[in-house]
Write a protein that holds these residues in place. Structure first.
Motif, PDB file in Angstrom:
ATOM      1  N   ARG A  40       0.803  -1.233   0.000  1.00  0.00           N
ATOM      2  CA  ARG A  40       0.000   0.000   0.000  1.00  0.00           C
ATOM      3  C   ARG A  40       0.833   1.279   0.000  1.00  0.00           C
ATOM      4  N   THR A 142      -2.130   5.960  -8.017  1.00  0.00           N
ATOM      5  CA  THR A 142      -1.823   6.194  -6.609  1.00  0.00           C
ATOM      6  C   THR A 142      -2.029   7.647  -6.190  1.00  0.00           C
ATOM      7  N   ARG A 145      -3.969   8.162  -2.884  1.00  0.00           N
ATOM      8  CA  ARG A 145      -3.197   7.727  -1.709  1.00  0.00           C
ATOM      9  C   ARG A 145      -2.047   8.700  -1.423  1.00  0.00           C
TER      10      ARG A 145
END
Length: 162
Positions: A40, A142, A145
Motif C-alpha cells: 500500500r 496512486t 493515496r
C-alpha cells in the motif's frame, strides 16, 4: 542462435519474490537490482513499475522486487540484508539495491526506469528521466493515496508550528 537466458528476469513477478531467492539469483548472475517495498505504499508501487520496465528492457539482467509484508519478512532482514550492508527500515522504504562487482550498493526511494537502468549498468550518462507508460499509470492510480499521505504530513507540520 543462442537459447533462452538461464537467468530469466523476474520482472513478471516482482512483488512476490522472497528475499533469499532474489538475492541468490542476483548474486549468481553477478549483476542486478533488488527493490524492497511495503504494501500500500505509493512509492513502492512506483518502484515496482520502474523495475518491471527495467526487467523487460534488459532481459539478460536479473531484476527483483521483494515486498516486506509479514513479521517474518521483516525479521529476514537480519539474515539476508544486513550482512550484505543493505539497511531497510519502515522509514527508508522503498530501497533499491544494486549488485555489481561482488558488492551491494543501496539507494533510498525510487527513480524512473531510465535512471535505474543506467545505475544498473554503471553508466556515467545522464538519462532523460522520462517516465515509462507503466510508471505514469502507477502515478495516476496512486494519486489519491499520495494526496492522503501529503495531507497527513501537512497536518503534522501545522501541529509542530503551533
Amino acid at each position: 542462435r543462442p537459447g533462452p537466458d538461464p537467468r530469466p528476469t523476474m520482472a513478471s513477478d516482482l512483488s512476490d519474490t522472497p528475499l533469499a531467492d532474489a538475492l541468490r539469483r542476483i548474486e549468481d548472475a553477478g549483476r542486478g537490482l533488488l527493490g524492497i517495498g511495503i504494501p500500500r505504499c505509493p512509492a513502492s508501487a512506483l518502484l515496482h513499475a520502474s523495475l518491471g520496465t527495467v526487467g523487460r528492457e534488459t532481459p539478460r539482467r536479473v531484476v527483483a522486487m521483494s515486498t516486506l509484508r509479514t513479521t517474518e519478512d521483516w525479521a529476514a532482514r537480519e539474515t539476508y540484508l544486513w550482512p550484505r550492508g543493505i539497511r531497510v527500515s519502515r522509514a527508508s522504504v522503498p530501497v533499491v539495491a544494486r549488485y555489481a562487482d561482488g558488492h551491494w550498493i543501496t539507494r533510498q526511494g525510487t527513480a524512473p526506469a531510465s535512471v535505474l537502468r543506467a545505475w544498473l549498468d554503471g553508466s556515467d550518462e545522464s538519462p532523460d528521466g522520462e517516465l515509462h507508460q507503466d510508471e505514469q499509470r502507477v502515478l495516476e492510480d496512486t494519486a489519491p493515496r499520495r494526496a492522503q499521505h501529503q495531507a497527513a504530513r501537512d497536518r503534522g507540520v501545522r501541529r509542530g508550528a503551533e
